[in-house]
Design a protein around this motif. Structure first.
Motif, PDB file in Angstrom:
ATOM      1  N   ILE A  79     -34.560  49.746  -1.548  1.00 16.37           N
ATOM      2  CA  ILE A  79     -35.718  49.447  -2.403  1.00 16.37           C
ATOM      3  C   ILE A  79     -35.761  47.943  -2.708  1.00 16.37           C
ATOM      4  O   ILE A  79     -36.800  47.302  -2.603  1.00 16.37           O
ATOM      5  N   TYR A  80     -34.590  47.404  -3.037  1.00 16.93           N
ATOM      6  CA  TYR A  80     -34.495  45.976  -3.342  1.00 16.93           C
ATOM      7  C   TYR A  80     -34.927  45.150  -2.123  1.00 16.93           C
ATOM      8  O   TYR A  80     -35.689  44.182  -2.237  1.00 16.93           O
ATOM      9  N   ASN A  81     -34.455  45.581  -0.953  1.00 20.45           N
ATOM     10  CA  ASN A  81     -34.814  44.865   0.279  1.00 20.45           C
ATOM     11  C   ASN A  81     -36.308  44.950   0.552  1.00 20.45           C
ATOM     12  O   ASN A  81     -36.889  44.054   1.171  1.00 20.45           O
ATOM     13  N   ALA A  82     -36.919  46.048   0.130  1.00 22.19           N
ATOM     14  CA  ALA A  82     -38.336  46.246   0.431  1.00 22.19           C
ATOM     15  C   ALA A  82     -39.233  45.470  -0.531  1.00 22.19           C
ATOM     16  O   ALA A  82     -40.336  45.095  -0.172  1.00 22.19           O
ATOM     17  N   ARG A  83     -38.749  45.265  -1.737  1.00 21.05           N
ATOM     18  CA  ARG A  83     -39.622  44.621  -2.739  1.00 21.05           C
ATOM     19  C   ARG A  83     -39.707  43.135  -2.490  1.00 21.05           C
ATOM     20  O   ARG A  83     -38.710  42.427  -2.521  1.00 21.05           O
ATOM     21  N   GLN A  84     -40.949  42.676  -2.261  1.00 21.66           N
ATOM     22  CA  GLN A  84     -41.120  41.264  -1.952  1.00 21.66           C
ATOM     23  C   GLN A  84     -40.895  40.399  -3.184  1.00 21.66           C
ATOM     24  O   GLN A  84     -40.540  39.237  -3.062  1.00 21.66           O
ATOM     25  N   ASP A  85     -41.081  40.985  -4.374  1.00 19.07           N
ATOM     26  CA  ASP A  85     -40.870  40.189  -5.586  1.00 19.07           C
ATOM     27  C   ASP A  85     -39.399  40.086  -5.959  1.00 19.07           C
ATOM     28  O   ASP A  85     -39.034  39.404  -6.898  1.00 19.07           O
ATOM     29  N   LYS A  86     -38.533  40.768  -5.200  1.00 19.93           N
ATOM     30  CA  LYS A  86     -37.086  40.767  -5.428  1.00 19.93           C
ATOM     31  C   LYS A  86     -36.722  41.149  -6.865  1.00 19.93           C
ATOM     32  O   LYS A  86     -35.773  40.640  -7.447  1.00 19.93           O
ATOM     33  N   LYS A  87     -37.507  42.034  -7.416  1.00 23.02           N
ATOM     34  CA  LYS A  87     -37.180  42.570  -8.731  1.00 23.02           C
ATOM     35  C   LYS A  87     -36.189  43.711  -8.554  1.00 23.02           C
ATOM     36  O   LYS A  87     -36.277  44.472  -7.595  1.00 23.02           O
ATOM     37  N   VAL A  88     -35.263  43.818  -9.484  1.00 21.25           N
ATOM     38  CA  VAL A  88     -34.330  44.943  -9.451  1.00 21.25           C
ATOM     39  C   VAL A  88     -35.010  46.118 -10.157  1.00 21.25           C
ATOM     40  O   VAL A  88     -35.175  46.113 -11.369  1.00 21.25           O
ATOM     41  N   ALA A  89     -35.434  47.088  -9.370  1.00 21.75           N
ATOM     42  CA  ALA A  89     -36.176  48.207  -9.939  1.00 21.75           C
ATOM     43  C   ALA A  89     -35.218  49.207 -10.560  1.00 21.75           C
ATOM     44  O   ALA A  89     -34.092  49.386 -10.090  1.00 21.75           O
ATOM     45  N   LYS A  90     -35.675  49.850 -11.610  1.00 21.31           N
ATOM     46  CA  LYS A  90     -34.881  50.946 -12.178  1.00 21.31           C
ATOM     47  C   LYS A  90     -34.940  52.139 -11.238  1.00 21.31           C
ATOM     48  O   LYS A  90     -35.990  52.476 -10.720  1.00 21.31           O
ATOM     49  N   LEU A  91     -33.817  52.721 -11.013  1.00 21.84           N
ATOM     50  CA  LEU A  91     -33.798  53.933 -10.192  1.00 21.84           C
ATOM     51  C   LEU A  91     -32.981  54.994 -10.914  1.00 21.84           C
ATOM     52  O   LEU A  91     -31.767  54.878 -11.025  1.00 21.84           O
ATOM     53  N   PRO A  92     -33.627  56.029 -11.406  1.00 19.96           N
ATOM     54  CA  PRO A  92     -32.839  57.089 -12.039  1.00 19.96           C
ATOM     55  C   PRO A  92     -32.160  57.951 -10.977  1.00 19.96           C
ATOM     56  O   PRO A  92     -32.520  57.895  -9.809  1.00 19.96           O
ATOM     57  N   ALA A  93     -31.182  58.727 -11.430  1.00 21.97           N
ATOM     58  CA  ALA A  93     -30.634  59.772 -10.566  1.00 21.97           C
ATOM     59  C   ALA A  93     -31.184  61.097 -11.091  1.00 21.97           C
ATOM     60  O   ALA A  93     -31.248  61.261 -12.308  1.00 21.97           O
ATOM     61  N   PRO A  94     -31.581  62.006 -10.233  1.00 26.28           N
ATOM     62  CA  PRO A  94     -31.603  61.882  -8.776  1.00 26.28           C
ATOM     63  C   PRO A  94     -32.725  60.982  -8.280  1.00 26.28           C
ATOM     64  O   PRO A  94     -33.788  60.939  -8.884  1.00 26.28           O
ATOM     65  N   ALA A  95     -32.435  60.313  -7.175  1.00 26.75           N
ATOM     66  CA  ALA A  95     -33.418  59.436  -6.550  1.00 26.75           C
ATOM     67  C   ALA A  95     -34.338  60.287  -5.677  1.00 26.75           C
ATOM     68  O   ALA A  95     -34.279  60.252  -4.459  1.00 26.75           O
ATOM     69  N   THR A  96     -35.181  61.067  -6.344  1.00 25.77           N
ATOM     70  CA  THR A  96     -36.146  61.862  -5.585  1.00 25.77           C
ATOM     71  C   THR A  96     -37.116  60.908  -4.894  1.00 25.77           C
ATOM     72  O   THR A  96     -37.223  59.742  -5.270  1.00 25.77           O
ATOM     73  N   PHE A  97     -37.828  61.411  -3.920  1.00 25.29           N
ATOM     74  CA  PHE A  97     -38.776  60.551  -3.208  1.00 25.29           C
ATOM     75  C   PHE A  97     -39.766  59.952  -4.204  1.00 25.29           C
ATOM     76  O   PHE A  97     -40.183  58.809  -4.064  1.00 25.29           O
ATOM     77  N   GLU A  98     -40.113  60.746  -5.200  1.00 26.07           N
ATOM     78  CA  GLU A  98     -41.048  60.239  -6.203  1.00 26.07           C
ATOM     79  C   GLU A  98     -40.442  59.067  -6.972  1.00 26.07           C
ATOM     80  O   GLU A  98     -41.106  58.042  -7.189  1.00 26.07           O
ATOM     81  N   GLN A  99     -39.189  59.200  -7.378  1.00 27.85           N
ATOM     82  CA  GLN A  99     -38.543  58.110  -8.115  1.00 27.85           C
ATOM     83  C   GLN A  99     -38.377  56.880  -7.244  1.00 27.85           C
ATOM     84  O   GLN A  99     -38.502  55.750  -7.714  1.00 27.85           O
ATOM     85  N   VAL A 100     -38.073  57.098  -5.978  1.00 29.53           N
ATOM     86  CA  VAL A 100     -37.930  55.960  -5.059  1.00 29.53           C
ATOM     87  C   VAL A 100     -39.281  55.276  -4.897  1.00 29.53           C
ATOM     88  O   VAL A 100     -39.380  54.042  -4.909  1.00 29.53           O
ATOM     89  N   HIS A 101     -40.326  56.062  -4.781  1.00 26.69           N
ATOM     90  CA  HIS A 101     -41.669  55.507  -4.677  1.00 26.69           C
ATOM     91  C   HIS A 101     -41.991  54.670  -5.915  1.00 26.69           C
ATOM     92  O   HIS A 101     -42.520  53.556  -5.807  1.00 26.69           O
ATOM     93  N   ASN A 102     -41.649  55.187  -7.081  1.00 25.46           N
ATOM     94  CA  ASN A 102     -41.851  54.407  -8.305  1.00 25.46           C
ATOM     95  C   ASN A 102     -41.066  53.101  -8.255  1.00 25.46           C
ATOM     96  O   ASN A 102     -41.571  52.049  -8.633  1.00 25.46           O
ATOM     97  N   GLY A 103     -39.824  53.198  -7.803  1.00 26.30           N
ATOM     98  CA  GLY A 103     -38.983  52.006  -7.715  1.00 26.30           C
ATOM     99  C   GLY A 103     -39.567  50.963  -6.779  1.00 26.30           C
ATOM    100  O   GLY A 103     -39.407  49.762  -6.977  1.00 26.30           O
ATOM    101  N   LEU A 104     -40.262  51.419  -5.745  1.00 28.01           N
ATOM    102  CA  LEU A 104     -40.851  50.501  -4.766  1.00 28.01           C
ATOM    103  C   LEU A 104     -42.103  49.835  -5.298  1.00 28.01           C
ATOM    104  O   LEU A 104     -42.401  48.699  -4.974  1.00 28.01           O
ATOM    105  N   HIS A 105     -42.868  50.586  -6.103  1.00 24.22           N
ATOM    106  CA  HIS A 105     -44.219  50.127  -6.405  1.00 24.22           C
ATOM    107  C   HIS A 105     -44.493  49.832  -7.864  1.00 24.22           C
ATOM    108  O   HIS A 105     -45.503  49.231  -8.181  1.00 24.22           O
TER     109      HIS A 105
END
Lengths: 765, 504
Positions: free
Chosen positions: A736-762
């Motif tokens: 997610i960090y590699n994908a974010r062009q703003d290089k922000k450290v996104a919050k990622l809860p566990a479990p990292a469901t696809f929905e949570q990962v999507h939130n982390g990306l966007h």
């Protein structure tokens, strides 16, 4: 085939498993007239019970009785159970405290009749506002206990003095055990006040104790038997008691055998899970990423009762350091009381949450500094000398192989080169991105409640040379019986076929502890070894006199007894001993040495030793949807000198996959009224076969022998590898960090469901 | 009289007098055959898996199909042979799949193992190589909580090596003959159970079934029965009359016309897969993610429409293909566009006494492209949070690479599967003048806000345990984006999702 080596022997029940001949409690040939229990459950999470209407149910075909809490109190006087505190009513009384709490129990001739009758029961309950989330518990200051504290140095003043600071929050979800065999018990009344209870439990002594208590009889009147469980994972350490007690109550009241087996959705609703956590942290570090001070507050969702939460949250604190030395640290654990089922033991027992918290912090420090997270970890590792080998609870780490394992795995997994390749890949791909992460594990082995570290075994050598083995540990699939049989086989120098392992019975070995804390083979193995050695001592004393040879010239190996210059088959030797009136059976008792812990000061040596492991995970991520796959995992794990490599590898792979279930797909969801909405495999997704990474390489380290005197120099394996899955979660976060062009450290809860990962990306979190 | 064969037992088991609501698993366990386990009673974990041996459609071969016994009705076994974990050994010698599971340490607690053994057995008999993808398809409906699956995969790989030298107890001519002979002994058995007030009907002709359904309009109709079973086991319901379509030969037929394919109500997903994949090859990933093998073996295409779930995976696909349903009541038939079948949540256009006889699916024209996508929490055996089907029609080739028409439908986005009209119009408007071979990630991204808007104008999805409303909306958009990228086939990186990614 490849299994001629006894240290690679298949599971003692493997053939029974594959033919269906291995029986579980629900498969037992039940006595005639056995009746069955079904429950009516509360449909609200919190409320005052006005009335429960069982009239219709009582008139249904096959129904013998309906039991309410007041019936238990009136007839037996004992409604409350609990492993530490007696705060769990067998059936709800006056108020309901969680959605799915048992209101009453129906007894009928068949399970289906009981279920159909239970479905007709209605309850008039005045709904009260439930506390469902950790946030609500914090707001309402709803706690089961004062916070647990652990402290070293002065983190409060060290953090602001450090070069950099990070503050954050991490949400960690719970986990349903999803043992394939749900909770089951069969109670068979015997003469006078005696009763036999077959219970699918990790803790027969606890079941015995509670059944005796609710029936008002001494423990000697209750025998609890456990041949095998269809999985436990901690979920049958305390949660097996309720239905065992209710079966026993019914059985005694009506003098008939009674069986209870929870349907899957009731097991989801009624029994505890891994604790959900909210973690709040603050860390100060220097430009090298070395931690100068750290404060972590853990808020654990414990549910409506205490259960084992105190010890579980304690273990969270014990693992908040993982492999890292902290000069200044302050950890606190808050036991949130909520209107949810009472959370309980689950593989790792609080350790995983502590470890995930600190590994998340390590990664965030690295991302903050723009450095490789593995390098930051290595800079913070415990060292071999004081003071950097002292934990926040003042245990000195005498045996530390984490640096060595790390170096080895980074080399064999090609970490640096893959990291470069991934950077290149990510630069040329829009939709797909990759992530890579390393994480270490240091797990303390022993019950942190010191008195539990005791075990017993019973070994009978029959006069035909066959050996009967019984011990206090229970078999839940982890291969404990196979390992202990191996210890006995090695002691007598005989083949595994000579040993009969038998159902755990409170009548054969008393006062046992739960098979938990990964301690099963450590403690029961030692106890069995001591029993064998006592018998051997009798045999050797006799043989030395009988053959006029020195005791040192007597040995047991390859099915034979070496008596100086001559050899005798073991069976013949045993016969000879018998004819000469040698005692051929013995018990064995073991207590783990060296350990002690003071709860008041939060210092001591709670752990006999540590088990280590390291893992590297690679993840491929779809940035449009948040879908990902864990593509490659390399593991190097420490089990000392393995008692059984095949079984140990099975534990490592199985624990790792269970770990990615916790961190990736297994999401427990409650609605705002506190109703659990994920109540079975249709809605709660444990890993399936396609989730096993295509590349999953597991190695058992064989360079470093443990220092402590463990059974055959082996180490515990049940829980530690569960936390190897953390590297997979970190790899997702890295992607997610590699994908974010703003290089922000996104919050990622566990479990990292696809929905949570999507939130982390966007999302901007 | 109806009956079924069990393992290698010479005597068939009579079904007379057995409760029509009884599942196969309940029957097995009540009669002391306890090797088969109950893990969930909802067809989601596979612990109860057994294998049914049936005659193939033309009766010239045997068909081996794994079954979730926990949700299958015991009466549906009539005329078939059931193999359970107790029936695999020969002269007390383990079957190769059993031996491999011992040798490769494929069991730990052992509770899921009998189910795995039976799924592996069905795979073993029907395969000759150990391709990982095939193993995953075959075992995706079996959950194991202990092993992490790696040793189970290794067991499959070992077992198949022994296949050339192994004489299987069932995959042979004797079993074929035995089943043919057994069928002969069964008289026509429309009413399988009539002793109690509850009845199970298994008619053999279309006329009979139509009459029964008209006569008992409240009876439950089952084809594969994979949905009905849940109501019995999870919701403690009982049905007075059950009418099974399983024995109606006329309903088990797929017919191919010049421009369409007709799939009748008794056709299972397994049976239809080869036909569907030959005409709609882009649906392969999607269709293999429909439930698990144990379900695909029995569940029917028409059943997935009939139960009117908002999250069935077939309706969106058939919506965009312009499929029509053939409904039958008594001896009268009528046609209905599939989207008109779904009225409200679990409410349909079926009249009393009427049933779906078949679905007529138009084939794709050469200039039509089909895309289907599914999003769920887990890749195997999971219910869609969102599913999408898009059919895009292109201009005639001489006019260049331009979109001329589009049909889009979603599952999981509303109380019924639903077409996205506003979205279709938007995409035509935005892209009709654009050569699609020039579409790229950026140009598609540019319209993403408009796509979301168009979807939100017609859909207000729910938040539930599978996904939040906002994620569903975002994913509806994402899957449209993915489809457009696939249409373009020239995005900077050649991969558009995890599924078409091939690592170097």
């Amino acid at each position: 085939m490849s299994n001629t080596n006894p240290s690679n022997a298949p599971h003692d029940s493997a053939i029974g498993h594959v033919t269906g001949e291995a029986t579980y409690i629900d498969d037992l040939n039940i006595p005639q007239n056995t009746h069955h229990i079904a429950f009516a459950l509360s449909k609200v999470a919190h409320g005052k019970i006005n009335s429960i209407d069982c009239q219709k149910a009582r008139a249904m075909p096959g129904v013998k009785a309906v039991l309410l809490s007041q019936d238990i109190e009136r007839e037996f006087g004992h409604l409350l159970i609990g492993p530490v505190q007696k705060d769990e009513p067998l059936l709800a009384k006056d108020t309901v405290l969680f959605y799915g709490q048992a209101l009453c129990a129906v007894l009928a001739q068949t399970h289906q009749q009981a279920t159909l009758a239970a479905a007709t029961i209605t309850a008039d309950i005045i709904e009260l506002e439930p506390i469902v989330t950790v946030g609500q518990a914090i707001e309402k200051e709803s706690y089961l206990n004062a916070p647990i504290k652990m402290k070293t140095g002065d983190a409060k003043s060290a953090i602001p003095k450090a070069d950099y600071q990070i503050k954050g929050e991490l949400d960690i979800g719970g986990q349903e055990h999803f043992y394939l065999e749900t909770q089951t018990a069969l109670a068979i009344p015997k003469e006078k006040d005696e009763i036999v209870v077959h219970s699918s439990t990790q803790n027969p002594t606890e079941v015995q104790h509670l059944v005796a208590e609710v029936l008002g009889v001494p423990m000697h009147s209750v025998e609890v038997l456990t041949r095998r469980m269809g999985g436990g994972f901690g979920g049958k350490e305390t949660d097996s008691s309720q239905i065992a007690c209710l079966s026993a109550l019914f059985a005694k009241k009506y003098n008939i055998p009674v069986k209870a087996r929870l349907p899957r959705y009731e097991d989801f609703l009624m029994t505890g899970k891994r604790h959900d956590f909210v973690v709040k942290y603050e860390v100060g570090f220097n430009s090298q990423g070395i931690v100068q001070g750290i404060i972590i507050d853990y808020y654990a969702k414990c549910g409506y009762s205490l259960d084992l939460s105190y010890a579980i949250v304690s273990r969270t604190l014990f693992h908040s350091d993982n492999c890292y030395y902290f000069e200044n640290a302050q950890f606190r654990g808050f036991l949130c009381k909520t209107n949810t089922t009472s959370n309980t033991a689950f593989r790792g027992f609080g350790g995983p949450q502590g470890m995930l918290a600190i590994e998340n912090i390590m990664q965030e420090i690295a991302q903050f500094l723009g450095e490789d997270a593995c390098v930051i970890r290595q800079r913070n590792f415990y060292q071999k000398n004081a003071p950097k080998n002292i934990t926040p609870y003042q245990q000195i780490i005498e045996e530390n192989i984490i640096s060595e394992l790390t170096d080895s795995l980074l080399t064999t997994s090609n970490y640096s080169k893959r990291k470069e390749q991934i950077t290149q890949f990510n630069a040329t791909h829009n939709i797909l991105k990759k992530g890579l992460a390393f994480s270490p594990v240091k797990f303390g082995v022993s019950f942190t409640t010191t008195f539990l570290n005791q075990a017993g075994a019973l070994v009978n050598v029959y006069n035909d040379g066959s050996i009967y083995l019984n011990h206090g540990g229970t078999e839940m699939g982890q291969g404990l019986f196979t390992k202990i049989a191996y210890v006995v086989a090695m002691e007598f120098g005989v083949s595994m076929e000579c040993i009969k392992v038998s159902a755990t019975s409170t009548a054969k070995v008393p006062n046992t502890s739960a098979t938990a804390a990964s301690s099963g083979s450590d403690m029961n193995g030692k106890a069995a070894q001591i029993a064998c050695q006592r018998i051997k001592e009798n045999m050797i004393n006799f043989a030395s006199e009988h053959f006029s040879i020195s005791k040192k010239q007597i040995a047991f190996s390859d099915g034979e007894v070496i008596l100086d210059k001559q050899k005798m088959p073991f069976t013949e030797f045993v016969k000879l001993c018998y004819l000469n009136r040698v005692e051929l059976f013995s018990n064995g008792f073991y207590k783990t040495p060296k350990i002690h812990y003071d709860r008041e000061t939060a210092t001591g040596r709670p752990f006999y030793y540590y088990a280590y492991g390291v893992s590297v995970s690679e993840v491929l991520l779809d940035c449009i949807t948040g879908e990902y796959k864990i593509t490659a995992v390399d593991i190097l794990h420490d089990v000392g000198n393995s008692l059984n490599k095949a079984i140990d590898k099975g534990q490592i792979v199985g624990a790792y996959i269970q770990g990615i279930g916790w961190l990736c797909t297994e999401e427990l969801k409650w609605d705002d009224k506190g109703r659990l909405t994920t109540t079975g495999p249709a809605t709660y997704k444990i890993p399936s076969i396609g989730d096993t990474p295509k590349h999953l390489n597991v190695e058992i380290q064989n360079k470093y022998e443990p220092q402590e005197d463990t059974i055959f120099k082996s180490k515990a394996v049940g829980e530690p590898p569960f936390m190897l899955a953390i590297s997979s979660w970190l790899a997702i976060k890295d992607a997610i960090y590699n994908a974010r062009q703003d290089k922000k450290v996104a919050k990622l809860p566990a479990p990292a469901t696809f929905e949570q990962v999507h939130n982390g990306l966007h999302l901007d979190t | 009289m109806s009956s079924f064969l069990l393992n290698q037992n010479p005597e068939p088991i009579a079904l007379q007098g057995i409760d029509p609501n009884m599942t196969v698993l309940q029957f097995l366990r009540a009669t002391g055959r306890v090797g088969t386990k109950e893990g969930c009673a909802s067809g989601d974990c596979g612990a109860c898996t057994a294998v049914v041996i049936d005659l193939s459609e033309d009766e010239k071969a045997l068909d081996f199909k794994s079954l979730n016994t926990c949700i299958a009705l015991v009466h549906s076994l009539s005329g078939k042979c059931l193999v359970t974990v107790e029936g695999l050994q020969q002269d007390k010698k383990l079957h190769p799949v059993q031996q491999a599971m011992v040798d490769c340490h494929g069991s730990q607690c052992g509770y899921c193992t009998p189910g795995f053994i039976m799924s592996m057995y069905a795979w073993f008999v029907t395969h000759n190589t150990s391709q990982l993808e095939e193993i995953e398809h075959s075992l995706g409906g079996n959950l194991c909580r202990c092993t992490g699956y790696q040793p189970i995969i290794e067991s499959c790989q070992q077992a198949i090596k022994d296949k050339p030298n192994y004489q299987d107890p069932y995959a042979n001519k004797q079993t074929h003959q035995r089943l043919l002979d057994f069928r002969e002994t069964l008289k026509s058995a429309t009413i399988v159970s009539e002793e109690k007030k509850e009845q199970f009907y298994a008619p053999e002709t279309l006329t009979e079934v139509s009459e029964l359904i008209e006569k008992y309009p409240t009876a439950r109709i089952i084809a594969g029965g994979t949905d009905l079973g849940l109501e019995l086991t999870l919701f403690a319901r009982r049905f007075e009359k059950i009418i099974s379509l399983q024995n109606v030969k006329e309903l088990k037929v797929i017919t191919e016309q010049t421009q369409s394919i007709t799939i009748n109500a008794g056709v299972t997903i397994k049976q239809a897969l080869p036909t569907l994949l030959s005409y709609f090859p882009s649906t392969e990933q999607y269709l293999y993610r429909f439930a698990a093998t144990q379900i695909r073996n029995w569940a029917t295409i028409c059943g997935n429409i009939a139960n009117a779930s908002p999250i069935g995976d077939f309706p969106p696909l058939f919506f965009v293909l312009g499929a029509r349903l053939l409904l039958r009541k008594g001896d009268k038939e009528r046609e209905l566009a599939i989207e008109d079948y779904f009225i409200r949540y679990k409410q349909t256009a079926l009249q009393q006494g009427e049933f779906i006889k078949s679905i007529i699916i138009p084939k794709l024209l050469p200039q039509e492209k089909l895309f289907v996508h599914k999003l769920s929490k887990r890749f195997e055996d999971d219910i869609s949070a969102v599913s999408l089907a898009i059919k895009i029609s292109l201009q005639a080739p001489e006019k260049g690479n331009y979109i001329s028409d589009i049909a889009i439908a979603f599952g999981g986005m509303a109380e019924v599967p639903k077409k996205a009209e506003a979205l279709s119009q938007l995409i035509i408007k935005r892209f009709k003048n654009q050569d699609i071979s020039h579409l790229d990630y950026a140009s598609i991204n540019n319209v993403s806000a408009e796509i979301v808007q168009a979807i939100a104008s017609e859909f207000s999805p729910l938040s539930d345990m599978r996904a939040s409303a906002s994620y569903r909306l975002a994913m509806a958009k994402a899957l449209v984006q993915r489809s457009l990228l696939q249409l373009a086939e020239n995005s900077e990186s050649s991969e558009t999702s995890l599924f078409d990614f091939k690592d170097e």
